[in-house]
Design a protein around this motif. Structure first.
Motif, PDB file in Angstrom:
ATOM      1  N   VAL A   1      59.369-116.280  34.074  1.00  0.00           N
ATOM      2  CA  VAL A   1      58.023-116.141  33.534  1.00  0.00           C
ATOM      3  C   VAL A   1      57.883-114.700  33.043  1.00  0.00           C
ATOM      4  O   VAL A   1      58.098-113.756  33.813  1.00  0.00           O
ATOM      5  N   VAL A   2      57.563-114.544  31.760  1.00  0.00           N
ATOM      6  CA  VAL A   2      57.458-113.196  31.180  1.00  0.00           C
ATOM      7  C   VAL A   2      56.060-112.988  30.619  1.00  0.00           C
ATOM      8  O   VAL A   2      55.334-113.945  30.337  1.00  0.00           O
ATOM      9  N   ASN A   3      55.699-111.728  30.438  1.00  0.00           N
ATOM     10  CA  ASN A   3      54.345-111.407  29.992  1.00  0.00           C
ATOM     11  C   ASN A   3      54.115-111.735  28.527  1.00  0.00           C
ATOM     12  O   ASN A   3      53.008-112.084  28.127  1.00  0.00           O
ATOM     13  N   SER A   4      55.173-111.613  27.698  1.00  0.00           N
ATOM     14  CA  SER A   4      55.028-111.885  26.269  1.00  0.00           C
ATOM     15  C   SER A   4      56.404-112.106  25.661  1.00  0.00           C
ATOM     16  O   SER A   4      57.424-111.809  26.280  1.00  0.00           O
TER      17      SER A   4
ATOM     18  N   ASN B   1      45.168-115.514  27.787  1.00  0.00           N
ATOM     19  CA  ASN B   1      46.276-114.583  27.987  1.00  0.00           C
ATOM     20  C   ASN B   1      47.289-115.211  28.945  1.00  0.00           C
ATOM     21  O   ASN B   1      47.413-114.813  30.107  1.00  0.00           O
ATOM     22  N   LEU B   2      48.012-116.194  28.454  1.00  0.00           N
ATOM     23  CA  LEU B   2      48.946-116.934  29.292  1.00  0.00           C
ATOM     24  C   LEU B   2      50.330-116.291  29.275  1.00  0.00           C
ATOM     25  O   LEU B   2      50.759-115.750  28.256  1.00  0.00           O
ATOM     26  N   PRO B   3      51.044-116.383  30.387  1.00  0.00           N
ATOM     27  CA  PRO B   3      52.433-115.918  30.389  1.00  0.00           C
ATOM     28  C   PRO B   3      53.329-116.934  29.688  1.00  0.00           C
ATOM     29  O   PRO B   3      52.906-118.060  29.406  1.00  0.00           O
ATOM     30  N   TYR B   4      54.570-116.544  29.432  1.00  0.00           N
ATOM     31  CA  TYR B   4      55.526-117.420  28.762  1.00  0.00           C
ATOM     32  C   TYR B   4      56.611-117.846  29.758  1.00  0.00           C
ATOM     33  O   TYR B   4      57.056-117.051  30.586  1.00  0.00           O
ATOM     34  N   ILE B   5      57.030-119.093  29.652  1.00  0.00           N
ATOM     35  CA  ILE B   5      58.039-119.655  30.548  1.00  0.00           C
ATOM     36  C   ILE B   5      59.253-120.051  29.706  1.00  0.00           C
ATOM     37  O   ILE B   5      59.116-120.766  28.701  1.00  0.00           O
ATOM     38  N   LEU B   6      60.432-119.595  30.094  1.00  0.00           N
ATOM     39  CA  LEU B   6      61.650-119.913  29.344  1.00  0.00           C
ATOM     40  C   LEU B   6      62.840-119.928  30.293  1.00  0.00           C
ATOM     41  O   LEU B   6      62.743-119.456  31.439  1.00  0.00           O
ATOM     42  N   PRO B   7      63.976-120.460  29.863  1.00  0.00           N
ATOM     43  CA  PRO B   7      65.170-120.438  30.718  1.00  0.00           C
ATOM     44  C   PRO B   7      65.569-118.998  31.024  1.00  0.00           C
ATOM     45  O   PRO B   7      65.294-118.083  30.236  1.00  0.00           O
ATOM     46  N   GLY B   8      66.228-118.784  32.150  1.00  0.00           N
ATOM     47  CA  GLY B   8      66.699-117.449  32.497  1.00  0.00           C
ATOM     48  C   GLY B   8      67.815-116.994  31.576  1.00  0.00           C
ATOM     49  O   GLY B   8      68.506-117.794  30.933  1.00  0.00           O
ATOM     50  N   PHE B   9      67.996-115.687  31.502  1.00  0.00           N
ATOM     51  CA  PHE B   9      69.045-115.108  30.673  1.00  0.00           C
ATOM     52  C   PHE B   9      70.400-115.213  31.380  1.00  0.00           C
ATOM     53  O   PHE B   9      70.498-115.114  32.605  1.00  0.00           O
ATOM     54  N   ILE B  10      71.455-115.369  30.578  1.00  0.00           N
ATOM     55  CA  ILE B  10      72.830-115.408  31.073  1.00  0.00           C
ATOM     56  C   ILE B  10      73.636-114.339  30.325  1.00  0.00           C
ATOM     57  O   ILE B  10      73.671-114.345  29.100  1.00  0.00           O
ATOM     58  N   ASP B  11      74.261-113.444  31.068  1.00  0.00           N
ATOM     59  CA  ASP B  11      75.108-112.409  30.464  1.00  0.00           C
ATOM     60  C   ASP B  11      76.494-113.004  30.216  1.00  0.00           C
ATOM     61  O   ASP B  11      77.162-113.460  31.134  1.00  0.00           O
ATOM     62  N   ALA B  12      76.924-112.993  28.956  1.00  0.00           N
ATOM     63  CA  ALA B  12      78.179-113.659  28.583  1.00  0.00           C
ATOM     64  C   ALA B  12      79.424-112.917  29.037  1.00  0.00           C
ATOM     65  O   ALA B  12      80.516-113.489  29.048  1.00  0.00           O
TER      66      ALA B  12
END
Length: 574
Positions: A308-311, A50-61
Motif C-alpha cells: 500500500v503506497v501513498n501515491s 485521498n485514497l492510498p494505492y494498492i499494487l503487487p510488491g516489488f521484486i528485485d531482478a
C-alpha cells in the motif's frame, strides 16, 4: 476475513479502480470494486478521496547479496520497508570462500524471513572449494531458482565444454540461466543466443538492449547506475518489450535502503515520462514470473502479497503484506513525514541470526612491505626534480572498468609516494589466504585528502584491498582488518576512525540491521569529513580494483595487470 481498501492498480489490464482486497488464510479471496451512491463504478481518476494505492510488491531482478553487507534476513527487513517483497540473489562471493557450506547457511537464514528469495546457483567454479558437482546439488534445490550469471561470455560464444556442462545442469532442472554479455556484435550475439541463457545483465546502451530483446533475451535494467538507467528508459515506450524488462539494483548497501529502493527507481522512471504500467510490470511482475517465485500478483487465489503506497508519483510505502500478514506498517505516519526514511524497527525480524563462518588466514604487513622502490638505473627517474614516471590505475566512480595513465610522482627515501594534489594514492592488495606478498600500485579517482581504507570484499577472490595517502595509515588499516578477520577499516592520522566487522566469510555482518546501520552511518560521515573523499561510493570502487576479468588495468596477486593484453606491467615506467 481481512480487507484493505484503496485504489487498486491492475498492472496487467493497465487500469486503476477504487476497490477492496479481501483475504484470509494467506490468500486473496476477492477483489471488490467500490460502488458509489449512483451505483456506478467510477475510474480512479475521478475519485476525490485521498485514497492510498494498492499494487503487487516489488521484486528485485538481481542483487549481489554479499554487497548488502548484512545477512539475508536483515536485508529483507530493510527491503520490506520499501515495498520490495522478493529478490533474485547472487552469492558467488560466498561460493568462492566457503563453498556449499556457506551457501547453505545463507539459504537457511533466508527461510526465516517473510520474503521471497530466489537464490542463484553460482556458475563460477572455484577449484577445491566449489565444483561442478556442487552446482548440480544446488540447482536441484527448490530454494534455488536459476543459474547465476555467466560472466565469461566468450566461453558461451565458443561453446566451451565446461560452460555447456554448467548450462545443461540448469536445463535439466528447467531453470533459467542468467548471462552477462556487454555490447556483442551482431554475429557474436547470434552465436551467443544459441545457448540456453535467457537474460542479460550487461546492457549499457539502448541499442545494445534492443538487439538483445530482438534475440528474445530478457533485460535487467540497473537502477543504481544513473547514466545507464536513463539510457535504458526508452525501452518502456514499446509495449512489445513489456514482458522482457526487469528492474534490478545489482549492488545496494543495506544501510542505504531506508532512503529508497525500487520504489524510488519506479517513481524516477515515471517522472521521466516512462509508461507507468510497463515500468510497474518490470518492477512487480516480470521477475517473479521469470524466476518462478511464488509471490502473489494481486489476483484472486494468489498469495496475499501486496503493498500500500501513498501515491503513484512518490511510491512511499505505507504497508507491506506477505501472505496476508502486515509485516511493515507506516500508515500512521503524518503526511509531512511521508518520503522520509522509514522506521526499520517496524519490520518483522527473524529470531535466527546468521551464524559466523569464515576462512581468513592473512599475514600482517609492515610499511616496508608496501613501499614502491625505485629500480636501479631507471630511465624514468628525473634526478633534478626527484620525480619518476609511474603507471597509474585510472578509476571512475561507479565504473567497474579502469584505464591506464602515467603520472610523475615524487621520491622520498628511495620510494615513490602518493600525491594527494594529483589525486594519486596507493592501492594495495594483501592475500587473505597468505599465499603471496602484498602488491602495491597507485590509483587515480578516489579524491581522498587523507587517511586509508582497507576492505575484505573485492571481486573475485576477495583478498584485502586498501587505498590510502600514507604507508603508515594503510598498514594500520590492513593489520586492523586482519585482526577483525574481515570487514572495513578506516584510519585517519594514525588512528582507527571507524570499522565494521564482517564475520561471515569476511563479506557480511551478522549483526542486527540497526547495529550495522549505526556503524555504516558513522563511517559514511568519516569519509566525507575526516577523509574528505569527494566521490559518493569509494567502497564500491575499491571492490573492483582486483577484478581481473574486467578491463583494463587491475591489481592481481602477481602485480599490476593489463587485462586487455593479459600481461603484467611495471608500476615504475622504464
Amino acid at each position: 476475513m481481512k480487507k484493505v481498501s484503496g485504489i487498486i492498480v491492475d498492472i496487467e489490464n493497465r487500469r486503476q479502480f477504487p476497490g477492496t482486497v479481501c483475504f484470509e488464510k494467506g490468500k486473496i479471496v476477492d477483489i471488490l470494486h467500490t460502488v458509489y451512491n449512483d451505483s456506478v463504478i467510477r475510474p480512479a481518476t475521478t475519485i476525490s478521496d485521498n485514497l492510498p494505492y494498492i499494487l503487487p510488491g516489488f521484486i528485485d531482478a538481481h542483487i549481489q547479496l554479499e554487497m548488502s553487507q548484512v545477512s539475508p534476513s536483515e536485508y529483507a527487513r530493510g527491503a520490506l520497508s520499501q515495498g520490495v517483497i522478493g529478490a533474485a540473489v547472487d552469492c558467488d562471493a560466498t561460493s568462492a570462500i566457503l563453498g556449499l557450506k556457506g551457501l547453505h547457511a545463507l539459504i537457511d537464514n533466508a527461510k526465516k524471513a517473510p520474503f521471497y528469495f530466489g537464490f542463484a546457483a553460482p556458475s563460477t567454479i572455484h577449484h577445491g572449494i566449489y565444483e561442478l558437482s556442487d552446482i548440480k546439488k544446488l540447482i536441484s534445490m527448490p530454494e534455488v531458482t536459476h543459474l547465476g550469471k555467466i560472466d565469461d561470455f566468450p566461453s558461451v560464444i565458443l561453446h566451451e565444454a565446461r560452460t555447456e556442462q554448467i548450462l545443461a545442469l540448469a536445463q535439466a532442472e528447467g531453470k533459467p540461466a542468467d548471462g552477462y554479455a556487454p555490447s556483442l556484435s551482431a554475429s557474436h550475439l547470434d552465436e551467443y543466443c544459441k545457448s540456453s541463457i535467457s537474460t542479460d545483465h550487461g546492457c549499457t546502451s539502448y541499442e545494445d538492449a534492443l538487439a538483445k530483446l530482438r534475440h528474445h533475451l530478457s533485460i535487467t535494467i540497473p537502477t543504481r547506475i544513473p547514466e545507464t538507467y536513463r539510457a535504458l528508459l526508452p525501452l518502456f515506450d514499446d509495449r512489445t518489450n513489456a514482458d522482457k524488462l526487469m528492474l534490478s539494483s545489482g549492488i545496494i548497501f543495506a544501510a542505504n535502503i531506508p532512503n529508497g529502493y525500487l520504489n524510488k527507481s519506479v517513481a524516477k522512471a515515471i517522472e521521466n515520462g516512462a509508461d507507468i504500467y510497463s515500468v510497474l510490470r518490470a518492477a512487480c511482475i516480470n521477475s517473479a514470473t521469470h524466476y518462478h517465485l511464488s509471490s502473489g500478483l494481486l489476483k484472486v487465489g494468489d498469495n496475499a502479497d501486496f503493498i500500500v503506497v501513498n501515491s503513484i508519483h512518490s511510491f512511499d510505502v505505507l504497508q507491506t503484506y506477505i501472505k496476508g500478514k502486515c509485516v511493515y506498517d507506516n500508515s500512521d505516519a503524518d503526511e509531512d513525514e511521508l518520503g522520509k526514511p522509514a522506521d526499520i524497527s517496524l519490520v518483522e525480524s527473524t529470531k535466527a541470526p546468521l551464524k559466523a563462518l569464515n576462512r581468513f588466514d592473512a599475514q600482517k604487513i609492515t610499511a616496508e612491505d608496501i613501499a614502491v622502490r625505485v629500480p636501479a638505473n631507471s630511465h624514468a627517474f628525473d634526478e633534478k626534480t626527484q620525480h619518476i614516471l609511474v603507471n597509474i590505475i585510472e578509476a571512475q566512480n561507479d565504473e567497474t572498468c579502469t584505464a591506464k595513465k602515467t603520472e610523475s610522482l615524487a621520491i622520498k627515501d628511495g620510494a615513490v609516494i602518493s600525491d594527494v594534489s594529483k589525486d594519486c594514492i596507493k592501492a594495495v592488495l594483501v592475500s587473505r589466504y597468505a599465499h603471496f606478498a602484498p602488491v602495491t600500485a597507485f590509483v587515480h579517482g578516489f579524491k581522498m585528502e587523507k587517511g586509508a581504507i582497507a576492505i575484505s570484499v573485492s571481486h573475485d577472490k576477495h583478498n584485502i584491498i586498501a587505498v590510502g595517502t600514507t604507508d603508515a595509515d594503510i598498514t594500520l588499516a590492513v593489520n586492523t582488518l586482519i585482526d577483525l578477520k574481515g570487514g572495513e577499516v578506516y584510519v585517519v592520522d594514525g588512528k582507527i576512525a571507524g570499522q565494521i566487522q564482517f564475520d561471515f566469510a569476511g563479506l557480511l555482518s551478522t549483526k542486527r540491521f540497526e547495529e550495522y546501520k549505526a556503524e555504516y552511518d558513522k563511517i559514511a560521515q568519516i569519509t566525507r569529513t575526516d577523509m574528505q573523499i569527494k566521490i559518493k561510493r569509494p567502497i564500491r570502487l575499491m571492490t573492483h580494483l582486483a577484478e581481473t576479468d574486467i578491463p583494463t588495468i587491475k591489481l592481481s596477486p602477481r602485480g599490476l595487470f593489463n587485462v586487455a593484453t593479459q600481461e603484467l606491467i611495471p608500476v615504475v615506467v622504464g
